[in-house]
Design an enzyme around this catalytic site. Sequence first.
Site: not given
Length: 461
Positions: A193, A326
């Site tokens: 991320e 995710e």
Amino acid sequence: MKMKKIISSLAAAAMLLTANAGLTGVEAADDDMRDITTTELVKDMGIGINLGNTFEACPNWYEEDWIAKWSDGTPNDYEKAWGSPIITKEMIEGMAKEGFGVLRIPVAWSNMMEHDGTYTINPDYDARVHEIVDWTIESGMYAIINIHWDGGWVNKFPDDKDESMKRYTRMWEQIADSFKDYSDYLMFESQNEELGWESIWNPWGGTDGKAESYALCNEINQKFVDVVRGSGGNNSKRHLLISGYNTAIDRTCDDMFKMPSDPANRMAVSVHYYSPAGFAILEEDADWGKATPTWGSEQDYASLRSDMATLKSHFTDKGIPVIIGEYGCPTKNKEPESVRRFLSSVCEEAYKNGHCPIMWATPGGHYNRETFKMEDQELRKKLFEIGGKEFSPKQAVPAPVMGDVNSSGTFEVADLVTTQKWLLGSPDAALAEWKNADYDGDGRLDTFDLCLMRKDLLNKQ
């Protein structure tokens, strides 16, 4: 003595072959890479689960390595540092039996790395990740490995771009080389991320620095593709997962985010889904938001549908498949039915739009690593109905025996003779497993390999 004389005579022939400039080797084939698009591969994944808080467990880059300090400093010690039991084949196989078709394996490759500026990945750590990937593929699931948060060193890119890019490049060179012979059941993901830096651009404070931050994200993703494509083996055609800008849907769907140039045209894009944050992230109130215990209002569903449709129109409809790397929510201070409703709804809406949803799961979370089953079997049933796969383990492939070109299971003089005859162009010489003679690992057979075969055979006498 007689055997050594035979081997010696073959060595003399090898010297003769070396002098023959007209001979060329056989190039490596991609026998394990199917002729399918990335869209077809992502569809075949079905739905997935993460092996979270396990191989990405690590200290901060600026901290003393407390894991090594308070343990023996082995791969298993890092594996357990954030609460996971030692991963077993049964745990991985259990995920496949529950219907998951892909396992995302976040990895902090800096663990056990020597701090000498070479960024050399520890071979024991690498071997342990190999073991997990092998178990995953043998269970019938796809595997995704990445460079995860990894202590947070990626956040240093804006302050020290050259050194950070050197580290990123060196790490992917090693990972790509180590896994280059795996089939297309293994996918590489460029990062987690962290590709997006508030120190350059504050998304809540205007547009100053926005173009610069996006450009750096795009440059890193392009470096990833270039390194993998140039690393040999099956990597020239491996399907790759490109990290979106902070893996946020709105920022990744911004026109400033660019997919890399890829000669193989085998890429998917990765985003994460933790929205609304009050339910999907916060267990209790924070200074930036209020925790909510329930999910499922008309507005919640409308927002979910809008986000998944945006991904579809921006990427999927243009031939770029989407993997929700995710999605998830905590269970603490949450209504159980809302947890079940949220997880199944995100999975269903993503899958319906052609995306592959991969649920975030950590020790003590949705998948029980002791019983090898989902904690909530009603949730498991809902997920399976959406896109679950029947358990179908692959036949474990025995490790190749170096030198065994005849597929006899052993390396003997006959293999050396056959290889020499093949190099001489004899029409009756056939190599059943030529890769077993590629001793120097350059993807071709030549007299250098023959010499190494001879040396290996002598050592076995």
